[in-house]
Design an enzyme around this catalytic site. Structure first.
Site, short mmCIF file in Angstrom:
data_model
loop_
_atom_site.label_atom_id
_atom_site.label_comp_id
_atom_site.label_asym_id
_atom_site.label_seq_id
_atom_site.Cartn_x
_atom_site.Cartn_y
_atom_site.Cartn_z
N GLU A 43 0.80 -1.23 0.00
CA GLU A 43 0.00 0.00 0.00
C GLU A 43 0.84 1.28 0.00
O GLU A 43 0.54 2.21 0.76
CB GLU A 43 -0.93 -0.03 1.21
CG GLU A 43 -0.23 -0.01 2.60
CD GLU A 43 0.14 -1.37 3.15
OE1 GLU A 43 0.37 -2.31 2.36
OE2 GLU A 43 0.23 -1.50 4.39
N HIS A 90 -8.05 -4.03 -1.25
CA HIS A 90 -7.30 -4.15 0.01
C HIS A 90 -6.26 -3.04 0.14
O HIS A 90 -6.22 -2.33 1.16
CB HIS A 90 -6.65 -5.53 0.07
CG HIS A 90 -5.82 -5.77 1.29
ND1 HIS A 90 -6.31 -6.46 2.39
CD2 HIS A 90 -4.55 -5.41 1.61
CE1 HIS A 90 -5.36 -6.50 3.32
NE2 HIS A 90 -4.29 -5.87 2.87
N GLU A 91 -5.43 -2.90 -0.87
CA GLU A 91 -4.36 -1.89 -0.78
C GLU A 91 -4.94 -0.48 -0.71
O GLU A 91 -4.43 0.38 0.01
CB GLU A 91 -3.37 -2.03 -1.94
CG GLU A 91 -2.75 -3.41 -2.12
CD GLU A 91 -2.24 -4.06 -0.86
OE1 GLU A 91 -1.88 -3.34 0.09
OE2 GLU A 91 -2.22 -5.31 -0.80
N GLU A 101 -3.91 -4.68 9.30
CA GLU A 101 -4.35 -5.70 8.35
C GLU A 101 -5.77 -6.22 8.61
O GLU A 101 -6.50 -6.52 7.69
CB GLU A 101 -3.34 -6.87 8.31
CG GLU A 101 -1.95 -6.47 7.82
CD GLU A 101 -1.93 -5.88 6.40
OE1 GLU A 101 -2.93 -6.02 5.66
OE2 GLU A 101 -0.91 -5.24 6.04
N ASP A 121 8.86 -9.66 10.17
CA ASP A 121 8.49 -10.23 8.87
C ASP A 121 8.13 -11.71 8.99
O ASP A 121 7.30 -12.22 8.24
CB ASP A 121 9.65 -10.05 7.90
CG ASP A 121 9.29 -10.59 6.52
OD1 ASP A 121 8.39 -10.01 5.91
OD2 ASP A 121 9.90 -11.57 6.08
N TYR A 137 -4.71 -10.73 9.61
CA TYR A 137 -5.71 -10.46 8.58
C TYR A 137 -7.07 -11.06 8.94
O TYR A 137 -8.06 -10.36 9.06
CB TYR A 137 -5.27 -11.08 7.24
CG TYR A 137 -4.06 -10.43 6.63
CD1 TYR A 137 -2.79 -10.75 7.09
CD2 TYR A 137 -4.18 -9.53 5.58
CE1 TYR A 137 -1.66 -10.17 6.51
CE2 TYR A 137 -3.06 -8.94 5.01
CZ TYR A 137 -1.81 -9.27 5.48
OH TYR A 137 -0.70 -8.69 4.92
N1 BES Z 1 0.97 -4.48 3.71
C1 BES Z 1 0.69 -5.76 3.20
C2 BES Z 1 1.93 -6.50 2.79
C3 BES Z 1 2.92 -6.67 3.91
C4 BES Z 1 2.51 -6.98 5.19
C5 BES Z 1 4.26 -6.53 3.65
C6 BES Z 1 3.45 -7.11 6.20
C7 BES Z 1 5.20 -6.66 4.66
C8 BES Z 1 4.78 -6.94 5.94
C9 BES Z 1 -0.30 -5.71 2.05
O1 BES Z 1 -1.31 -4.78 2.25
C10 BES Z 1 -0.99 -7.03 1.96
O2 BES Z 1 -1.65 -7.38 2.90
N2 BES Z 1 -0.82 -7.76 0.86
C11 BES Z 1 -1.45 -9.05 0.64
C12 BES Z 1 -2.66 -8.93 -0.23
C13 BES Z 1 -3.94 -8.83 0.50
C14 BES Z 1 -5.10 -8.84 -0.48
C15 BES Z 1 -4.15 -9.86 1.56
C16 BES Z 1 -0.47 -9.93 -0.06
O3 BES Z 1 0.60 -9.46 -0.41
O4 BES Z 1 -0.78 -11.08 -0.30
ZN ZN Z 2 -2.58 -5.37 3.84
#
Ligand code: BES
Ligand code: ZN
Length: 617
Positions: free
Chosen positions: A288, A312-313, A335, A392, A400
């Protein structure tokens, strides 16, 4: 002198009538275990970044000039760095050299850069360059792009990788505005998480401005052969020229999504909303980055069936970028709320049944993760306990989907209207600030639950937030289309696949079907399914991943060439992990996985290969 200083500060911060809150300068006093800095002593307010991008040496060379505020007459200001080479540090516009210190490196957090300051110091200039293996950066050869002509660079800063390409105070509770000047090879275009120009610059120099205060994990840069196509007046797509048309078709609903989101939770405060489609090695589905969501090309399925990632983003423009988790232990605030918001957008734009199907699929993956981790595992609490660990490593469905289920539980208890009013206020009141889990719970109890203990108890707030597993008052999920599939799968062995084929057409339905297949499939059944649905050669990465896991489980060899191709082309960690995990369950599979990985690894971002390295060790 005082007057001059005041004038100077006013110039730096723009309008001095802006409150600290509007500038995003109010600090959250909660300690953050993942930064080596102490922002309550001396804190950053604005970044002037100058970067040169060198594809030959895989290095960024730059100068980060930080406008700081020495809040407590501190003798030093501390920055996070990781694997950065610091050439020199100077103070002020006059650039007086100063003696800095770089602490011994911590394997997770990196090394603290200590710069001596005085009470009145306002500018710190750090001259540095990155290492080729910087954790945030991925340098792609032309062969790894869609157009195959030009190299590509992309960054991924969340959660604590910004420090590997910019010396910064790298905690989500610390916000600053930024300007950047980026020099790239003339054939390429640079874009950042800021206002973008939409056009190539002949000089190869690009200027960016982010006028809203953001935390460091939202710093982002991409450089490649890029072009822009508008969707409507405030949304559009950046992609490699060969991908642009397909991308614009796939994301045609972006404008509508933004309008829908605004109707739900208040104005979109960032100006433009664009997306950038990256090469397939991007390690996430989406990120995002403000003004410019970074996206994997694997969401381009050709039929718009995976665009909930964009919803989502986009939702993060409120839950995350506007109101931010104070530390990574509070990541569920980002999330969980975003997953809820995402499904509300999906419901408005694509209908209730679509949202319900996505809810069921989400609950399924939550259940799978709980089963895998064990329901008493402390990593299944919403509030994270990540001190001393790499944040991470903790990313999974808990933040989520358990977060989502918690908010749904609240929604059931108070009703949708009241929840929406509360959320609108919450985003407004806390705009450009961070929130801890505890601060959120205070607002929740006083503003939404009217301090009713009965209501709080019936929701079971403490169980949801501070206990592992999932409380049994989670709202039930279900979809009519999926119930129909259940009844057909029940008769799976009694009849040909024709009826199933007729009823299972959408991406969601196919994903659900794959999840409900009998566990004892025999080879002929796999062949028949593949003949009916062409799963192995599906162009839909979600379906491919789900099917490949089933194929591996049952030793369905016909799928292996496609699996190999997928693993060497796609670098999205969410797909790689389940496929490699299934492969290594047998000795033979593990040998093959390692062989494929040898070829595939050079195509993965550090975020992905660090995870897979650990998995295959
Ligand atoms: N911000 C996240 C990606 C992220 C989270 C990167 C934690 C590093 C640490 C992003 O918004 C996200 O959740 N992406 C998901 C997609 C979403 C539709 C569930 C993904 O990358 O799968
Ligand atoms: Zn996210």
């Amino acid at each position: 002198m005082k007057v001059l200083l005041l004038l100077f500060t006013t110039l730096l911060f723009g309008c001095n009538q802006q409150s600290a809150r509007q500038r995003g300068t109010q600090l959250n006093s909660v300690p953050d275990p993942h930064t080596l800095t102490d922002p309550s002593a001396a804190v950053v307010r604005h970044l002037n970044l100058e970067l040169a991008v060198d594809f030959a040496t895989k290095e960024l060379t730059g100068k980060a000039s930080w406008v700081i505020e020495n809040l407590s007459n501190s003798k030093e200001i501390v920055f996070d760095t990781k694997n950065l080479s610091i050439q020199k540090v100077t103070i002020g516009k006059e650039e007086h050299d100063v003696k800095f210190a770089l602490d011994k490196q911590d394997s997770i957090l990196g090394s603290a850069l200590r710069v001596p300051v005085e009470a009145t110091t306002t500018i710190i200039n750090i001259y540095y360059n990155t290492q080729p293996n910087a954790g945030a950066l991925q340098w792609l050869a032309p062969q790894q792009t869609a157009g195959k002509q030009h190299p590509f660079l992309l960054t991924q800063s969340q959660p604590i990788l910004a420090r590997s390409w910019i010396p910064c105070q790298d905690g989500p509770g610390i916000r600053f505005t930024y300007n950047a000047t980026v020099r790239v090879p003339p054939a390429l275009m640079a874009v950042m998480s800021a206002e973008n120009k939409q056009q190539r610059s002949d000089s190869g120099i690009y200027y960016f401005k982010q006028t809203k205060a953001i935390p460091s994990y939202l710093l982002a840069l991409a450089v490649g052969d890029l072009a822009f196509q508008p969707i409507d007046s405030r949304t559009g797509v950046y992609a490699e020229p060969v991908t642009l048309k397909k991308a614009a078709y796939e994301f045609a609903d972006m404008g509508k999504m933004v309008t829908t989101a605004e109707k739900l939770y208040g104005p979109y405060r960032w100006g433009r909303y664009d997306v950038l489609v990256l090469p397939p090695s991007f390690p996430y589905g989406g990120m995002e980055n403000p003004n410019l969501t970074f996206l994997t090309p694997t969401v381009i399925a050709g039929d718009r069936s995976l665009v909930s990632v964009v919803a989502h983003e986009l939702a993060h423009s409120w839950s995350g970028n506007l109101v931010t988790n104070a530390t990574w232990n509070d990541m569920w605030l980002n999330e969980g709320f975003t997953t809820y918001f995402e499904r509300r957008i999906v419901e408005e734009v694509y209908g209730v049944e679509e949202a319900k199907m996505q809810e069921v699929l989400g609950r399924q993956s939550l259940s799978a993760e709980l089963a895998d981790k064990g329901a008493s595992n402390k990593d299944t609490k919403l509030k994270g306990e990540l001190a001393g660990r790499d944040p991470d490593a903790a990313i999974g469905d808990i933040a989520y989907e358990k977060g989502y289920a918690f908010i749904r539980t609240i929604e059931e208890a108070v009703g949708r209207n009241k929840l929406d009013t509360f959320l609108r206020q919450y985003f407004d009141k806390n705009a450009f600030q961070s929130q801890t889990t505890e601060q959120f719970l205070v607002s929740l109890k006083s503003e939404l639950l009217d301090n009713s203990k009965t209501l709080a108890d019936s929701i079971r707030i403490n169980d949801w937030v501070y206990q592992p597993g999932i409380p049994n008052n989670a709202p039930a999920v279900g979809s009519n289309a999926f119930r129909k599939i259940d009844s057909l799968v029940f008769k799976f062995r009694d009849q040909p696949l024709t009826e199933l084929r007729q009823n299972v057409t959408s991406t969601n339905e196919k994903l659900y079907l794959i999840s409900r297949l009998p566990v004892d499939l025999i080879p002929q059944e796999l062949i028949a399914l593949d003949k009916a649905f062409a799963f192995t050669n599906s162009g839909n990465a979600e379906i491919q991943t789900a099917w490949y896991v089933v194929a591996i489980k049952h030793g369905y060899r016909a799928a292996y060439p496609a699996i190999e191709k997928f693993l060497t082309r796609v670098g999205r960690r969410k797909f790689l992990v389940p496929i490699y995990t299934e492969l290594i369950k047998t000795a033979e599979g593990k040998t093959w996985a390692k062989e494929v990985y040898k070829r595939a690894r050079p195509n993965y971002h550090p975020v992905a290969y660090n995870t897979i390295d650990a998995l295959l060790r």
